[in-house]
Design a protein around this motif. Sequence first.
Motif, PDB file in Angstrom:
ATOM      1  N   LYS A   1     -10.709   6.628 -13.924  1.00 49.05           N
ATOM      2  CA  LYS A   1     -10.044   5.754 -14.892  1.00 49.05           C
ATOM      3  C   LYS A   1      -8.648   5.365 -14.428  1.00 49.05           C
ATOM      4  N   TRP A   2      -7.880   6.319 -13.910  1.00 52.50           N
ATOM      5  CA  TRP A   2      -6.459   6.045 -13.654  1.00 52.50           C
ATOM      6  C   TRP A   2      -6.091   5.758 -12.196  1.00 52.50           C
ATOM      7  N   LEU A   3      -6.715   6.482 -11.250  1.00 55.41           N
ATOM      8  CA  LEU A   3      -6.221   6.375  -9.871  1.00 55.41           C
ATOM      9  C   LEU A   3      -6.257   4.967  -9.275  1.00 55.41           C
TER      10      LEU A   3
ATOM     11  N   GLN B   1      -9.190   7.372  -0.580  1.00 60.31           N
ATOM     12  CA  GLN B   1      -9.781   6.037  -0.455  1.00 60.31           C
ATOM     13  C   GLN B   1     -10.827   5.754  -1.526  1.00 60.31           C
ATOM     14  N   GLU B   2     -11.614   6.778  -1.882  1.00 58.70           N
ATOM     15  CA  GLU B   2     -12.667   6.506  -2.870  1.00 58.70           C
ATOM     16  C   GLU B   2     -12.104   6.148  -4.243  1.00 58.70           C
ATOM     17  N   TYR B   3     -10.802   6.372  -4.445  1.00 60.82           N
ATOM     18  CA  TYR B   3     -10.183   5.980  -5.721  1.00 60.82           C
ATOM     19  C   TYR B   3      -9.179   4.854  -5.527  1.00 60.82           C
ATOM     20  N   GLY B   4      -9.330   4.110  -4.451  1.00 58.51           N
ATOM     21  CA  GLY B   4      -8.525   2.904  -4.298  1.00 58.51           C
ATOM     22  C   GLY B   4      -7.225   3.055  -3.538  1.00 58.51           C
TER      23      GLY B   4
ATOM     24  N   LYS C   1      -2.771   0.562  -7.287  1.00 59.78           N
ATOM     25  CA  LYS C   1      -2.394  -0.861  -7.260  1.00 59.78           C
ATOM     26  C   LYS C   1      -1.019  -1.115  -7.848  1.00 59.78           C
ATOM     27  N   GLY C   2      -0.574  -0.189  -8.714  1.00 60.93           N
ATOM     28  CA  GLY C   2       0.686  -0.410  -9.406  1.00 60.93           C
ATOM     29  C   GLY C   2       0.488  -1.090 -10.750  1.00 60.93           C
TER      30      GLY C   2
ATOM     31  N   GLY D   1       0.804  -1.233   0.000  1.00 61.11           N
ATOM     32  CA  GLY D   1       0.000   0.000   0.000  1.00 61.11           C
ATOM     33  C   GLY D   1       0.829   1.271   0.000  1.00 61.11           C
ATOM     34  N   PHE D   2       2.168   1.146  -0.131  1.00 64.51           N
ATOM     35  CA  PHE D   2       3.025   2.339  -0.098  1.00 64.51           C
ATOM     36  C   PHE D   2       2.858   3.180  -1.363  1.00 64.51           C
ATOM     37  N   GLY D   3       2.329   2.587  -2.428  1.00 62.08           N
ATOM     38  CA  GLY D   3       2.151   3.325  -3.681  1.00 62.08           C
ATOM     39  C   GLY D   3       0.923   4.218  -3.659  1.00 62.08           C
ATOM     40  N   GLY D   4      -0.025   3.941  -2.749  1.00 59.73           N
ATOM     41  CA  GLY D   4      -1.302   4.657  -2.794  1.00 59.73           C
ATOM     42  C   GLY D   4      -1.545   5.593  -1.624  1.00 59.73           C
TER      43      GLY D   4
END
Lengths: 378, 265
Positions: free
Chosen positions: A108-110, A57-60, A115-116, A49-52
Amino acid sequence: MEFTFTSKQEMLRKAAREFAEREVAPRVQEMDETGEVPMDLVKKMFDLGFGGLLIPQEYGGSGMGHVARMIVIEEISRISPPLGFTLQIVHLGQAPVIYFGSEEQKRKWLPELAKGALIASSAVTEPTGGSDVLGIQTTARKEGDEWVISGRKCFITNAHFSNIHGVLAKTGDREFSYFMVEADRPGVKLGRKEDKFGLRGCVTGEIAFDEVRVPEENLVGSPGKGLRVALASISNVGRPGVAAVALGILRRCLEEAAKYAKERKLYGKPISDLQAIQWKLTDIYMDYQTSWLLVYYAAWLRDQNIRVDAENAMCKLWATEAAVRAAKLLTEVFGAYGVLREYVPQRLLRDAQVLIPSAGTSDIMRVVMARKALEFSP
Amino acid sequence: MPYELVVCIKQVPDPRFISRIRINPETKTIIREGVPAVINPLDKHALEEALRIREQHGGRVTVVSMGPLQAEDACKEALAMGADRAVLITDRRLAGSDTLATALALSKAIRRIGGFDLVLCGAETVDGSTGQVPPQLAEFLGVPHVTRVFSLALKGREAEAKAALEYGYRRVLLRLPAVVSVIREINEPRIPSVSGILRAHQIPVEKWTIEDIGLSEDEAGIKGSPTIVSDVYEIEVRRKREVFQGPPEEAARWLFERIVSVLGG
Ligand SMILES: Cc1cc2nc3c(=O)[nH]c(=O)nc-3n(C[C@H](O)[C@H](O)[C@H](O)COP(=O)(O)OP(=O)(O)OC[C@H]3O[C@@H](n4cnc5c(N)ncnc54)[C@H](O)[C@@H]3O)c2cc1C
């Protein structure tokens, strides 16, 4: 005034430290020797989860924010500055979409960026000079409902494994726009990987865009307002990220210096008894502590949504220059061992120096701060 | 089939800072101040095994700990790793419990949690190092047990465990419910992820007193502990030194013979 971390942030630091010490530490030597990015570790950072951290939260993402991000980058860089730097650029690549993307672009992208599944670079610098952003030569012209991008970018970190590139291009006279360009579009070509003397194991290199066509929906922010997209992202994410890497180096310098000073014996006692050594240690300690305050203060301000361009520049300049000073002192504490490749000090010194031009040189940081300094005239 | 899994965890001083730990010569207790606390390392392996069983077969993982209020941090960390529920038995009257009193309290808490298929423990703690609690716990629960397990497979109502012996290992088939204690070779514990950390802060750690688990004051703490610790002292580690004086030839021969004799040649 409150100088404590939350329980979530403390747990995050523990997790990041465990990851760094257990998974990253055994790979440091190999990264320095080969210069290759350990892609399995990049994947693990996303799995943890270090990438996000900056993605809501609403975009993952987790939306844990800037202080949390500084914690993770500091802990990883304490063991491996190049891996910390790689992660910091992962966040920088996401920033334009997080802060300037339309609702549709975010959806679309976030989630993919968190997730990577998608990794974005941030391609601003060109051979014409990184400091002179207005002087870039890459252009985008409108043809129907498509944009056609041409130009060359250099010193682009993570370019060689990113599957989408954020690109700043000229769209008129002193007018710029920011585009997300999928790496598999015809005309996107990767150039050389630079052979850096430090931060080895983090890839920085060239990308060329030869008449690359992207649809209108790949333009992030308003057309013609791309400069702000790029510069705000570099200021709020890129510069603090570099500062956090420097903080990790400073912390390591302090630990290594204290350990060596207690272990190395001369004249029948540890060299930590020598005042000359104690003064080197206290200088490193002061540089770590002052950098720590600047880095976390600026991050805290950002988490309160306060505009902090000067503070971002200040923590970047101070922490990176402090890291170079501290690494040099550490090298000296180690005597001749400090210059041997099998010991840590010389590696930290090489890594620290590479941070000075990254995300803007110290001179440019002063240019940014000067505006704020002048506001103090009563 | 899904399993009800219970993992016993204990908060202990971080073994990496073992050199900072001192013993109070008067009270004969460990001075923990200034030493960071962590989940007992082997207990993390027990938790990891439970999480893997849940991932493979489904079910629920509950961690149980007995200790002071600070042990809530250990429970939170277990939740961050992925446990579904955490119970902390915390009560001043439990202070001074030996292994028997601890095992009794744990067994009562586990009964209160409800039915269980498998209880997992670390084979021993880094501070007490007795390894007695898991077998005692199994006795109080009236179920079979196996200690020092490094490989575990569940199939229906049975478990196949491989347990380490000094030389080699034994293969044991157990009927569930049962208690197993594990050693580090069994797995590599996961690092809590960011989403795990966020989740852990949404699940409250349940705190139970001796009344909550139905333990009488006579069974708790020092009163319920037949063990008497007569002395605790720090071991002084000193190297044995022998000095040989003489010409290099003879010194080399002397050294060679010493090495051979130490190696048992
Ligand atoms: C490891 C690394 C990673 C990087 N990653 C990225 C990336 O991912 N994306 C990206 O777009 N770029 C990246 N860069 C590029 C970086 O942003 C530039 O190197 C930086 O902006 C400086 O540009 P330059 O190297 O062209 O130096 P120049 O701009 O040519 O500067 C030369 C010298 O002139 C000084 N100078 C320039 N202007 C002024 C002024 N106004 N006043 C006083 N002095 C001045 C500078 O301080 C410097 O000393 C990276 C660089 C490095 C080293």
